[in-house]
Design an enzyme around this catalytic site. Structure first.
Site, PDB file in Angstrom:
ATOM      1  N   ASN A 152      41.741  -9.457  10.597  1.00 50.92           N
ATOM      2  CA  ASN A 152      41.875  -8.671   9.357  1.00 50.92           C
ATOM      3  C   ASN A 152      40.905  -9.097   8.259  1.00 50.92           C
ATOM      4  OD1 ASN A 152      43.303 -11.059   8.898  1.00 50.92           O
ATOM      5  ND2 ASN A 152      44.657 -10.084   7.431  1.00 50.92           N
ATOM      6  N   GLU A 249      48.196 -20.561   9.028  1.00 47.61           N
ATOM      7  CA  GLU A 249      48.479 -19.520   8.031  1.00 47.61           C
ATOM      8  C   GLU A 249      48.983 -18.309   8.798  1.00 47.61           C
ATOM      9  OE1 GLU A 249      48.661 -19.830   4.962  1.00 47.61           O
ATOM     10  OE2 GLU A 249      47.583 -21.721   4.680  1.00 47.61           O
ATOM     11  N   CYS A 283      47.885 -10.470   5.055  1.00 49.84           N
ATOM     12  CA  CYS A 283      49.139 -11.242   5.098  1.00 49.84           C
ATOM     13  C   CYS A 283      49.691 -11.414   3.691  1.00 49.84           C
ATOM     14  CB  CYS A 283      48.942 -12.572   5.801  1.00 49.84           C
ATOM     15  SG  CYS A 283      47.660 -13.557   5.082  1.00 49.84           S
ATOM     16  N   GLU A 461      44.707 -24.435   2.589  1.00 49.61           N
ATOM     17  CA  GLU A 461      43.321 -24.059   2.833  1.00 49.61           C
ATOM     18  C   GLU A 461      42.617 -23.848   1.501  1.00 49.61           C
ATOM     19  OE1 GLU A 461      42.369 -21.714   6.523  1.00 49.61           O
ATOM     20  OE2 GLU A 461      44.006 -20.537   5.710  1.00 49.61           O
TER      21      GLU A 461
END
Ligand code: UN1
Length: 480
Positions: A152, A249, A283, A461
């Protein structure tokens, strides 16, 4: 139709892998084959890990200036070519051309940011409890990182994992997502063009077996993964079994609360962006719109009106607002959840039908479902498409409880003019990222990113915290 790319793995600075049994298709027009690719095996992963291990000593001991310069050059090359690479991204992933170019520019900026961070690794001097003893802590590279990236954000996420890994002196094996290998390959090729020594960054294209081989390989010191919760749990277990470090993630079921005192236009614009742009395939997308009684009907009507005006179409058509889903599977997941929501008592306000276009593609009509209850499946499970549901509430406290009532906790938003509620929400929302009067999706590239609960696992991250995962701290004692 544009050319079909013939892709290869990148192992030890070379393109390898002659057989190309797999294809990536253009989701806007499935007659268009974007790329033909090899289907990697554990042996390819092994060769890539060997190359990364061999490259590690020289790369980790090089001056940080060397690493910084390469990332900086790659950033400039990517920025210069953002239209061309962005077009490839949109052709392969299906987000609109503006989104594809924007994401490519973001990847370039991530490379630039970590070009700077390469020079900013610092440690501490501490007092010892023993007289005459000195203590320093400093950060050192870890070794070889395996990066498993999603479709994505096919260039931004490979960049945000690879850039800190490389900046801090590690070497890398990356596995791009099945539907989007060509976009990830463009990044790997540019980094090599910028001067990356052979073996420092390797890429193996393939299916789940490639990811598994990376997770299980004893030569891989750490794994960073972005993808679904189910796969992520397996990655964590595989890595833990052999004590490799791991960062995950995963999904989100992100709430956007709209309180009675919200500015209506702003609330609608925020929901439109957060829930539907990038075809809802983020997300961080807001899939649950939790709306207070007094503004509920006006908000639903105004958002529906905007949705009806969106043009669903070919990602490369500049008129398009909403590109297709990335795959047939993703398209069907959206329609399945719309069906489930209806069966559970939801009401489709707009959308729900299948757009009829003059070309074969995986299009989904942006869909708004009202009258849903917080416990319904549509409000508990991730859809990952241009579908949002509204939940009516009577108070801020009720909204907060519903916002926190899912197993995910990535991003959470509130639209309000009340400082009191905004501040309270920042403190009490159980999410890694909290947005006040901003969409839940669309984050900055230079600050920490990550969630709570089932959304994330391991260190954060991005930004200055990326060093926590991609370096290890040494504590040095000395007496003289
Ligand atoms: C964003 O919302 O800008 O896979 C980034 C994802 C996230 C990135 C979202 N890891 O959608």
């Amino acid at each position: 139709m544009a050319d079909t790319l013939e892709l290869s793995h990148w192992i030890n600075g070379e393109k390898v892998g002659g057989d190309r049994p797999a294809e990536s298709l253009n989701p806007s027009d499935t007659r268009d084959v974007v790329a033909r690719t090899p289907d990697g095996t554990p042996a390819d992963v092994d060769a890539a890990v060997q190359a990364a291990r061999a490259a590690f000593p020289a790369w980790s001991e090089a001056s940080p200036e060397v690493r910084s310069d390469i990332l900086d050059r790659a950033s400039n090359l990517l920025m210069e070519r953002r239209e061309q690479v962005g077009r490839l991204l949109s052709r392969e992933e299906g987000k609109t051309l503006a989104e594809g170019i924007g994401e490519t520019a973001r990847a370039a900026r991530i490379l630039k940011y970590f070009a700077g961070e390469a020079l900013r690794l610092h440690g501490q001097n501490l007092m010892s409890v023993r007289p005459g003893v000195e203590i320093q802590t400093y950060r050192q590279p870890v070794g070889v990182f395996g990066l498993i990236t999603p479709w994505n954000f096919p260039i931004a996420i490979p960049a945000w994992k690879a850039a800190p890994a490389l900046a801090f002196g590690n070497t890398v094996v990356i596995k791009p997502a099945g539907p989007t290998p060509a976009t990830a390959e463009a990044l790997v090729a540019i980094l090599h063009e910028a001067g990356l020594p052979r073996g420092v960054l390797n890429m193996v294209i393939g299916r789940g077996g490639v990811g598994q081989a990376i997770v299980d390989h004893p030569g891989v010191d750490g794994v960073s993964f972005t993808g679904s919760q189910g796969v992520g749990a397996g990655v964590a277990m595989g890595a833990a079994k052999r004590q490799a470090r791991v960062q995950l993630e995963m999904g989100g079921k992100n709430p956007l609360i709209v309180l009675d005192d919200a500015d209506l236009d702003r609330a609608v614009a925020i929901a439109l962006d957060g829930s539907f742009f990038a075809t809802g395939q983020r997300c961080t997308a807001s899939s649950r719109l939790i709306v207070q009684d007094g503004i509920h009907d006006r908000f639903v009507a105004a958002l529906a009106e905007k949705l009806r005006g969106l043009k669903v179409g070919d990602a490369l058509d500049p008129e398009t607002n909403i590109g297709p889903a990335v795959s047939e599977d993703q398209r069907e997941t959206s329609y399945r959840y719309i069906q489930v929501a209806l069966e559970d008592g939801g009401r489709v306000i707009t959308g729900g039908d299948r757009p009829q276009l003059d070309k074969p593609g995986w299009y989904v009509r942006p869909t708004l479902i009202a009258d849903t209850a917080a416990s319904m499946r549509i409000n508990q499970e991730e859809v990952f498409g241009p579908v949002a549901s509204t939940i009516r509430v009577s108070s801020y406290e009720e909204a907060l409880e519903i916002a926190n009532g899912v197993e995910f906790g990535l991003s959470a938003g509130i639209v309000t003019s009340s400082l009191k509620h905004a501040r309270d929400f920042q403190r009490r929302a159980r999410a890694g990222m909290v947005m006040v009067n901003l969409p839940t999706a669309g984050v900055d590239y230079h600050v920490p990113f990550g969630g709570t609960k089932k959304s994330s696992y391991g260190p954060r991250e991005q930004g200055f915290l990326a060093a926590d995962f991609f370096t290890q701290t040494k504590t040095a004692y000395s007496w003289s």
